[in-house]
Every structure is written in C-alpha cells, then in structure tokens.
Scaffold this motif. Structure first.
Motif, PDB file in Angstrom:
ATOM      1  N   UNK A  75       0.827  -1.201   0.000  1.00 38.21           N
ATOM      2  CA  UNK A  75       0.000   0.000   0.000  1.00 38.21           C
ATOM      3  C   UNK A  75       0.863   1.255   0.000  1.00 38.21           C
ATOM      4  N   UNK A  76       1.945   1.232   0.807  1.00 39.13           N
ATOM      5  CA  UNK A  76       2.830   2.394   0.856  1.00 39.13           C
ATOM      6  C   UNK A  76       3.455   2.639  -0.504  1.00 39.13           C
TER       7      UNK A  76
ATOM      8  N   UNK B 140      -7.029  -6.285 -10.449  1.00 37.23           N
ATOM      9  CA  UNK B 140      -8.176  -5.873  -9.647  1.00 37.23           C
ATOM     10  C   UNK B 140      -9.303  -6.886  -9.789  1.00 37.23           C
ATOM     11  N   UNK B 141      -9.442  -7.471 -10.984  1.00 35.61           N
ATOM     12  CA  UNK B 141     -10.476  -8.486 -11.147  1.00 35.61           C
ATOM     13  C   UNK B 141     -10.160  -9.731 -10.323  1.00 35.61           C
ATOM     14  N   UNK B 142      -8.872 -10.084 -10.255  1.00 30.66           N
ATOM     15  CA  UNK B 142      -8.472 -11.229  -9.425  1.00 30.66           C
ATOM     16  C   UNK B 142      -8.879 -10.986  -7.973  1.00 30.66           C
ATOM     17  N   UNK B 143      -8.584  -9.784  -7.478  1.00 30.10           N
ATOM     18  CA  UNK B 143      -8.967  -9.457  -6.104  1.00 30.10           C
ATOM     19  C   UNK B 143     -10.462  -9.554  -5.898  1.00 30.10           C
ATOM     20  N   UNK B 153     -11.633 -14.229   7.181  1.00 29.85           N
ATOM     21  CA  UNK B 153     -11.523 -12.777   7.288  1.00 29.85           C
ATOM     22  C   UNK B 153     -10.200 -12.259   6.740  1.00 29.85           C
ATOM     23  N   UNK B 154      -9.114 -12.999   6.999  1.00 31.48           N
ATOM     24  CA  UNK B 154      -7.817 -12.530   6.524  1.00 31.48           C
ATOM     25  C   UNK B 154      -7.767 -12.533   5.000  1.00 31.48           C
ATOM     26  N   UNK B 155      -8.279 -13.617   4.391  1.00 32.79           N
ATOM     27  CA  UNK B 155      -8.288 -13.683   2.925  1.00 32.79           C
ATOM     28  C   UNK B 155      -9.200 -12.594   2.372  1.00 32.79           C
ATOM     29  N   UNK B 161      -7.700  -5.721  -0.603  1.00 34.76           N
ATOM     30  CA  UNK B 161      -6.520  -4.935  -0.966  1.00 34.76           C
ATOM     31  C   UNK B 161      -6.053  -5.261  -2.377  1.00 34.76           C
ATOM     32  N   UNK B 162      -6.115  -6.540  -2.754  1.00 34.73           N
ATOM     33  CA  UNK B 162      -5.718  -6.919  -4.114  1.00 34.73           C
ATOM     34  C   UNK B 162      -6.618  -6.235  -5.139  1.00 34.73           C
TER      35      UNK B 162
END
Lengths: 103, 553
Positions: A75-76, B140-143, B153-155, B161-162
């Motif tokens: 992110x950074x 972005x589509x993969x994310x 929750x972590x995934x 973020x992905x």
C-alpha cells in the motif's frame, strides 16, 4: 512490577490505533496521513501477535501479522507513487489543494 | 527421487479442486504472461488488450466448467484435511466471476473503441497507455473474484486490498490529467485509511474468537453470545467492506474518482467494485444466519438496513444537483448500491427457510441488470465526452437529432435506471421490493426500507429525465451531427436491446438463472464449523479478554 501480560500489549495496540487515527484526521500532508495509516496497521499487528502468543491459536496470529506487513508495504509503494504523480501536477502533497473535483 | 521425499507429506489440492479455481488461475497466468510478453515484444497496447480478452474468455470457460461441477448443490473448497477452508467455490461465486468476466470483456471493448476513435479522430482523448493498464485491470479483477470466494476474514482483507491497490493506480492511468492525479490521491488515502481500520477490527475479532474463519466465528457467537467489543470489531471490519460498496458514510471517494478517472476505469469500478463488495457483505450476513440467535442476527440486519437507506437517499439527493453527467452517474451508482444493500438487510432465517433465497436471487438479477444499464449509460457518456471534450449536461444538447443511435439507447438505459416498465430495471427493482415485502412478513420494519426505496425511485426520476430532456427537447441548430465509432454504437444499442428483452420476454429466463445461482450461499460449510468448535473448546472461547500471564502456552 508484575510481568507483562496480554493486556499490556492490547493497551499498546489501542494507543497506537488512537495515535494513528488522530494523525489521519489532523494531518493535511498526504505523507503524514500515510504514516497514520501505518500506525493503525501496526496496532493491528501488535494485537495479532499478542493474541497469537497468549491465546494459543497456533501460529495463526503471527501468520496474519506477516500478511498485514506485506499489505502495508504494498500500500505504501502504491500510495507514494500516486503522491509523486500528484506532486508533478501541483508541486505539493497537501490534500487540501486537491480541490478540482468537488460537489 | 529422494530429493522430493520431504515433499511427500505436504498436502496438495486435487486436480478436481483446482479446476474449480481455474478462473483465478487463468487470471494469474494472464497477468504473468502480459508482463513477460511486454518485455519480449515491446509495450504494445493491442497485445495487452488481446491477452486480457483471452483471460476473460478463459474465466468464462472455467466458470461454466465449475458451474457444472458445483451444480449438484455441493460446495467445494480448497481445504487441507483438518483445517478451515480459505477458498470456496459455489454457484454464487461462479455467478460473480461470470459477471466480472463478461464485464471485463465489455470494458476492453469500450477501451478498443476509444483507442480507435483516438487514432482516427485526432481529438484529445486520454488513452491509458501500455500493457500496465491491462495488468492492473486483471489484478483488480483477481482481487474481486477472491473477495466473493472466501469465508476467511484474513483472505477477505487480502482480497479487498488486491482489488483496491490496482484500482488506485487505474484511476491515475492517464498521467497527463490533473483530475486523474487528484482522484487517485483521494482514492488511495481513503482506501488506505479504511483498510487500516479493517485490519484493526480483524485483529480484535481474532483475539475474541481465536479464529479468522467466518463460519467458526458465527458458531462461537451463537453458543457464547457477542461481547460488546465484538460489535465494535465487527463494525471496524465492515468499514472496509462499506468502502468497496461506497456505502454512506464511506462514499466520498466515489464521485471524485468517477469524475477524475478515465471513463473505462469509472465504468469498471462502478459495477465491479460494488458487485464484489456486495458479494462479500452477503457472505458475512449469510454466515450470521442459520442457527445464530436473533439477538445477534437482528442488530446486524438493522445496521445494514440503516446504512442501505442512508446510502440510497444521500446518493439520490446529491445526484439532483450535478452538472457533470459522469458525476451524476456516480451518485446514481451510490443510490443503486443502496437499493441492493437493502436486500442484504433481510435477516437470514433458519437454514431451511425459503425467504433468503428470493432476496439473494433478487440481488443476483439486479446486479446483472445494473451492469447492463450502467454500461450503456457510461458508454454513451464516454462517446459524447470523447467527441465533445466535455461530459457536462450541455454537451448532450440536441443529441436526439445529432446522434439518434446514441440518444435512444441512453434514454432506455436511464429509464431502466429509474425502474420504469417495460425495462429490465423495473423487473429487477420490482423483484427486490417483492423480496423485501416477503421478508416483512416476519420483520415488519422492512416495510420502512420498501417505503424509502419507493420514495427514492420517485426522486431519481428527476435527474435522469433531466438528461433525456436535454437530449430531445433542447437543441441548437448550429451544433453538427456527431461522428460516433461503430463499436460504441454496438455497445450502447446492445445494452438497450438486452434491457428491453430482459424486462419483457426473457424475464422468466433471468429469474430462473438467478434463483439457480443464489441457491448455495446460505449454507455454511458444516465441516469447518465442527473443526472450529473443537478449536474453540481447546482455546477457552471468547470470554475473558483480560488474560494473565498464567495463560501462556
């Protein structure tokens, strides 16, 4: 002085979270806001590692903290690239100068 | 082969399991291929578009394959024995991946149209340069695909973020544009802030429940209740989800980014980002259905309902006074996210209950229809902006005479966005309200949501019709006819025709398909719940936040 307990780490995490939140709200410089974000992410890391150690859930907490570290780094990198791009146009990274789009 | 001996004990997914995730794998392959090919053959935009299109086709192929595999109603997961699943494949995820892949293909079509227009027309037209544009689009589509396909929750957080990081860069993909730079700055700061809060919420949830597996958390909550801190942690986690949906009060980035970013990117984010966020929200809400007592499921539903009503109302009110059509469409997309969130607010009833399914199916069909009408409206706006150099309302003056084959599909898409019959927008909204009304049999407060949705629909008529009025009733003889690329005409009219068909003759087909795709979400994976309960018994459960050093393992 008693030994260091889980609570100590949680209070540290909460303090970091509050500092980070305050930084994000108060700072007008984009890099300053990013530093606030990093503080909050590290508050999450402190929590994750402390919970992982004291609550005995294997290494789930530590593994999650590793992922959060990687996310913070990614992110950074992206954020700073975007700040540079903004700087090329306005020669500043003051977020209040971004007033072209509004309404 | 002794050197591979240490690998013998490591769990490997079976080829059958991997086939289910062929969509994600082909996206990853396309991203790597694009990076390598652009090194070998130079930075060609056509190459990028070609590989991205191939990836979209591969995703569609693998989704059809996976749909056959999960058609029996079973849900499969990439799960080592004895562990909670990190990725699942069910019909619901297959639907989302199909939606995203179809949408990706149309975005590339829009990009190619624009690129061709830029080359022949010679006007100022921001062409997102290089293969990086497509790498970011695919990432972005993969994310987004992962966002809807995980109960962990972590995934979820990694997937969000992905999806987000490439989107920030996409917003600034036209480096000459100051508006793009500003949009990306606001987007990244807003996104980073919400992601950080989400991470903090995740860490607290992990501490409270000793696991990051959503079904396990739901199981723990239904046995031991939800502590006050748990609600705060949950709300903090949902902040990140609300950012993706652009739900009020986390919607501020949306109009700025849509106005400042290139129009292909704005179109992509308007549907894909919101669809993925909604899918994630639906999975969270569905996990807290079933056996979870009403004292926990109801406040969650109230929260979602309240945010949905606020999102819908504020989006519509802000759209009323916009002069930029792109910005108006951005606020309209916020309002539509609100409508869709309303259906997510219907409290999931007991596992065997039928009420959840119409709600899920309503969202599924609404998303598909929303894709078509938004694509059409944004597509026409792009054509106008490319040839006029402006997306203000004034640029649409007399479009009915100057480019009737743009003005007519634009009107159809806008009327469909309002939700007027006989268009698909009406059918989808009607079905959504019907699902809400059906849920209101058990929870009468849902009538308030129906009320809010109907009032908002009436309000939205004003700003959509304003554009139509400008196209057909206002005219200026001095304005010349527009030269519109054929690809753009095909895109806009294709959307309009599909909206007409889906609203009338093909409605039954859409309804059946949506019901089929929505079938599997409500069911939680039983094996992961059992594993989690064992783990909780060993951990001592969620109570007792203050743990002394004596508890140390």
């Amino acid at each position: 002085m008693g030994s260091i307990t889980l609570m100590h780490y949680l209070v540290l995490g909460a303090l970091l979270f509050c500092c980070g939140l305050l930084t994000m709200v108060v700072k007008r410089n984009a890099v300053g806001i990013l530093i606030g974000v990093e503080l909050v992410l590290n508050a999450a890391n402190v929590n994750l590692v402390a919970f992982g150690r004291y609550r005995g859930a294997g290494i789930d907490g530590q593994a999650a903290a590793l992922f959060v570290i990687v996310l913070a780094a990614a992110e950074a990198a992206v954020a700073i690239a975007i700040f540079m791009n903004f700087y090329r146009h306005l020669t500043t990274v003051d977020v209040d100068r971004g007033d072209l789009l509004r309404g | 082969m002794t050197m591979f001996a240490p690998l013998a004990g490591i769990w490997m997914p079976s080829p059958q399991d991997l086939r289910l995730f062929g969509a994600e794998l082909s996206l990853v392959a396309a991203i790597v291929a694009l990076l390598v090919l652009s090194m070998l053959f130079g930075r060609s935009e056509r190459l990028g578009a070609g590989v991205a299109l191939a990836a979209a086709v591969a995703v569609i192929f693998f989704c059809r394959d996976a749909a056959g595999l999960v058609d029996t109603g079973a849900r499969a997961a990439l799960t080592p024995p004895g562990a909670a699943s990190m990725l699942v494949a069910d019909r619901f995820t297959v639907f989302f991946k199909l939606l995203l892949a179809l949408f990706l293909a149309t975005i590339i079509w829009l990009w190619m149209t624009g690129a061709a227009a830029g080359r022949t027309g010679g006007e100022v037209r921001p062409v997102p340069a290089g293969p990086e544009f497509f790498v970011l689009l695919l990432t972005s589509m993969l994310g987004m695909s992962l966002m809807v396909a995980t109960p962990n929750l972590l995934v979820m957080m990694i997937a969000v973020e992905t999806a987000s990081l490439p989107s920030y860069m996409l917003a600034a993909s036209d480096r000459r544009s100051r508006a793009g730079a500003e949009a990306a700055l606001k987007y990244v700061l807003f996104g980073a802030t919400t992601a950080a809060v989400m991470a903090y919420g995740l860490s607290l949830l992990f501490g409270l429940f000793g696991t990051l597996d959503l079904p396990a958390i739901a199981a723990a909550v239904s046995v031991k209740g939800m502590p006050a801190l748990g609600w705060i942690a949950m709300a903090a986690f949902l902040v990140g989800v609300a950012f993706k949906i652009s739900a009020v009060p986390l919607h501020f980035w949306c109009p700025d980014v849509f106005e400042g970013a290139p129009v292909e990117v704005a179109t992509w984010l308007s549907v894909a980002s919101k669809a993925a966020g909604l899918g994630l929200l639906l999975r969270i809400v569905a996990a807290f259905g079933g056996d979870v007592p009403a004292t926990i499921a109801l406040p969650l539903a109230w929260g979602v309902g309240l945010v949905a009503a606020a999102t819908c109302t504020l989006g519509n009110l802000a759209a009323l006074r916009q002069e930029s059509v792109k910005r108006m469409l951005a606020y309209s997309s916020i309002a539509h996210a609100g409508y869709m969130m309303m259906a997510a607010a219907i409290p999931p009833a007991a596992a065997g209950d039928a009420t959840v399914r119409p709600a899920m199916a309503a969202i599924v069909s609404y998303l598909f229809v929303y894709l078509l009408m938004n694509l059409g409206a944004f597509g026409v706006t792009a054509m106008v902006a490319w040839s006029q150099g402006s997306d203000r309302l004034a640029a649409f003056t007399g479009l009915g005479r100057r480019a009737p084959w743009l003005a007519v599909p634009m009107s159809i898409c806008l009327f469909s966005l309002v939700g007027l019959p006989p268009l698909a927008g009406f059918a989808a909204k009607w079905w959504l309200l019907a699902a809400l009304g059906q849920g209101a049999d058990r929870h009468s407060w849902l009538w308030w949501l129906v009320f809010v949705a109907v009032i908002n629909t009436a309000v939205s008529l004003y700003y959509y019709v304003r554009v139509i009025r400008q196209m057909f009733l206002a005219d200026d003889e001095r304005l010349e006819r527009l030269a519109v690329p054929v690809g753009g005409l095909a895109l806009a009219n294709g959307c309009a025709v599909l909206l007409l068909l889906l609203g009338t003759v093909a409605f039954g087909l859409m309804r059946d398909r949506s019901l089929a795709y929505a079938a599997c979400l409500a069911r939680a994976a039983p094996e992961s719940v059992v594993a989690a309960q064992d783990r909780l018994a060993w951990n001592g459960g969620p109570e007792g936040m203050v743990v002394n050093g004596a508890d140390r393992p």
